[in-house]
Design a protein around this motif. Structure first.
Motif, short mmCIF file in Angstrom:
data_model
loop_
_atom_site.label_atom_id
_atom_site.label_comp_id
_atom_site.label_asym_id
_atom_site.label_seq_id
_atom_site.Cartn_x
_atom_site.Cartn_y
_atom_site.Cartn_z
N ARG A 423 7.31 -20.04 -2.75
CA ARG A 423 7.60 -19.76 -4.16
C ARG A 423 8.06 -18.31 -4.32
N PHE A 424 7.41 -17.39 -3.64
CA PHE A 424 7.86 -16.00 -3.71
C PHE A 424 9.23 -15.85 -3.05
N SER A 425 9.41 -16.46 -1.90
CA SER A 425 10.68 -16.34 -1.18
C SER A 425 11.84 -16.86 -2.02
N ALA A 426 11.60 -17.93 -2.78
CA ALA A 426 12.65 -18.48 -3.63
C ALA A 426 13.12 -17.47 -4.66
N ALA A 427 12.22 -16.58 -5.11
CA ALA A 427 12.58 -15.56 -6.09
C ALA A 427 13.25 -14.36 -5.44
N MET A 430 18.70 -14.58 -1.91
CA MET A 430 19.99 -14.78 -2.55
C MET A 430 20.42 -16.23 -2.40
N PRO A 431 21.20 -16.76 -3.34
CA PRO A 431 21.82 -16.05 -4.46
C PRO A 431 20.99 -16.04 -5.74
N ALA A 432 19.76 -16.59 -5.69
CA ALA A 432 18.98 -16.76 -6.92
C ALA A 432 17.93 -15.66 -7.10
N PHE A 433 18.14 -14.49 -6.50
CA PHE A 433 17.17 -13.39 -6.60
C PHE A 433 16.79 -13.14 -8.05
N SER A 434 15.48 -12.99 -8.30
CA SER A 434 15.02 -12.76 -9.67
C SER A 434 13.69 -12.02 -9.66
N ARG A 471 0.43 -10.85 -0.20
CA ARG A 471 1.51 -10.70 0.76
C ARG A 471 2.85 -11.05 0.10
N GLY A 472 2.86 -12.11 -0.72
CA GLY A 472 4.08 -12.48 -1.44
C GLY A 472 4.47 -11.45 -2.47
N ALA A 473 3.49 -10.82 -3.10
CA ALA A 473 3.75 -9.83 -4.15
C ALA A 473 3.96 -8.43 -3.59
N ALA A 474 3.85 -8.26 -2.27
CA ALA A 474 3.90 -6.93 -1.67
C ALA A 474 5.15 -6.12 -2.01
#
Length: 512
Positions: A423-427, A430-434, A471-474
């Motif tokens: 879920r973190f990686s999806a954000a 690219m190309p959907a960086f958010s 780790r995802g929020a790092a």
């Protein structure tokens, strides 16, 4: 996948410090993306700087009663300090220096020698009382495309270029009551129309990387004949043009974009220990560098249209940028940040008032990715208190009960940790960086963990998933991650079978 990523945020004008509009837009996004790329194992360099050649340096210095040179020195120091205070780690930071000037002149000189730039008459407003031609920050008027009031050069509203001589009702920004004349002056230009077909093909192949507003602006620009890009201006502030046919003129700051990008990338690579054969080596196609820009929407034309055309004009010497990630304006109490009106919050003020992890989270959560968003101190306290600080502190208190004990981790928890990572990686990818979705993912996961009734049997799973969330929020919560994790690497597959949790730091700064 390319060998290396070069992340670039256009250098802000060296006429003041960074405000929250700068940080919530390109700079935090670029820093987070850089950190994530490194966490996945990719070599990444991040470059920005301070632009001293803009005419806004001159107008601001006159308004403040100082010299442009003193303003540049003071502003550059403040920009660097603010980036550091917010944890935005830049590898290549450009400033007013001889090496940069030489690279710009080498770049435009290559265009000149190849016959890609031509001498053409251009229309400029002229102020008889001072004997100055008015360009960019020296002149205001209506945008010839969308009619919005603004300075020449670039329209902040529609993103189109707005030549000084084409403004509606042009007038001096410093002497608005004095009449101006329109005069023709020969300047060197790059005929962008010659590259429109290639630009169309380029954007057609990479259009998925553009956010909607930039995609609209690019299509509008490429659906009509492109204007000439002035390479030189008939003014005295800036890098002196070395070409005899335009003696006394300077290089247009918006024609520096690609030379500057190459320069800041080289600085970043050198800081990270690389030895380059040439300053522009990372931009050679064989270097396989993926260039990613994080920029305000109003920088679309100079970097994505004019910049790409300059690279195309030099044949196959350079690879074109891979992606452009734009942002809209960040507002303060529902009005645009304005240095001249004093309507702003400086980045340093945010860093001084609360832990930078809290500030980074709020800027990410309210990042103006696709539309204007708003900052307010009350909203910051409410949002960060309810969605980050309070749930994190309650979660950390639960973990503390089990600190120092070695606990088992189940297969079900490893599965959950993989889902969290995805879920973190999806954000972040690219190309959907958010940034907004990354902050939302963090808040949702903290809420879930906050509601968890931790038992002896599930304590290991709980602590394991807390670590997975951190780790995802790092890339956002950089100080918490540094204090609580041994490393911030992204784990494609979690194979943890036991965990020994430790006491986690608490957060302060939100409403209780």
């Amino acid at each position: 996948m390319s060998k290396r990523v070069a992340v670039i945020s256009p250098a802000p004008t060296a006429n003041g410090d960074l405000h929250l509009g700068h940080l919530a837009g390109p700079f935090l996004a670029a820093d987070v993306y850089t950190r994530y790329q490194r966490a996945t194992g990719r070599e990444t360099v991040f470059g920005t700087g301070a632009q001293d050649t803009s005419t806004f340096v001159v107008t601001t210095a006159r308004r403040l009663g100082t010299s442009p040179e003193a303003l540049v020195a003071d502003s550059t120091a403040k920009i660097e300090a603010t980036l550091a205070a917010m944890g935005i780690e830049v590898d290549g930071f450009s400033r007013d220096e001889e090496r940069f000037t030489k690279l710009v002149l080498d770049f435009v000189g290559r265009l000149h020698s190849a016959g890609k730039v031509v001498l053409k008459p251009a229309r400029f407003p002229y102020l008889p009382s001072t004997g100055e031609y008015l360009v960019d920050g020296f002149v205001k008027g209506g945008c010839p495309v969308c009619l919005t009031e603004g300075c020449a050069g670039l329209c902040e509203s529609c993103g189109h270029p707005s030549a000084a001589g084409d403004l509606i009702d042009p007038r001096s920004s410093e002497h608005p009551d004095e009449p101006v004349e329109i005069r023709e002056v020969p300047v060197l230009v790059l005929p962008l129309e010659e590259y429109r077909a290639q630009l169309k093909e380029y954007f057609a192949s990479s259009g998925a990387a553009l956010r909607p507003h930039m995609a609209q602006a690019v299509q509008e620009m490429l659906d009509r004949p492109l204007p000439d890009l002035p390479i030189t201006y008939p003014i005295s502030w800036g890098i002196p043009a070395p070409f005899p046919e335009v003696s006394g003129q300077t290089i247009n700051p918006n024609a520096e974009t690609m030379a500057w990008s190459i320069y800041t990338t080289a600085l970043g690579a050198e800081k990270r220990g690389e030895v380059l054969a040439a300053d522009d080596q990372l931009w050679w196609p064989e270097s396989e560098t993926e260039v990613v820009y994080f920029l305000g929407f109003d920088n679309t034309f100079p970097f994505a249209i004019a910049g790409a055309a300059m690279l195309l004009a030099l044949g196959d010497r350079y690879a074109l940028p891979a992606r452009f990630v734009t942002n809209e304006f960040y507002e303060l109490e529902h009005q645009k940040f304005s240095t001249s009106r004093g309507h702003l919050v400086w980045g340093q003020e945010l860093a001084d008032r609360l832990p930078r992890d809290v500030g980074r989270f709020h800027l990410a959560a309210t990042s103006p990715e696709n539309q204007r968003t708003n900052f307010g101190w009350g909203a910051l306290e409410a949002v960060t208190g309810a969605r980050l600080i309070q749930p994190w502190n309650r979660v950390a208190a639960k973990v503390e009960q089990w600190a120092g004990r070695t606990l088992p981790v189940s297969a079900a928890s490893r599965f959950a940790a993989d889902r969290i990572t995805q879920r973190f990686s999806a954000a972040y990818q690219m190309p959907a960086f958010s940034l907004g979705r990354a902050a939302e993912t963090l808040a949702e996961q903290l809420g879930r963990l906050d509601r968890w009734e931790v038992t002896e049997e599930l304590a290991g799973d709980f602590c394991h998933q807390v670590e997975a969330v951190l780790r995802g929020a790092a890339p956002i919560l950089i100080d918490l991650a540094a204090a609580a994790l041994d490393d911030t690497a992204v784990r494609d597959r979690d194979e943890t079978t036991e965990i020994t949790p430790k006491i986690l730091p608490r957060l302060t700064g939100g409403a209780v």
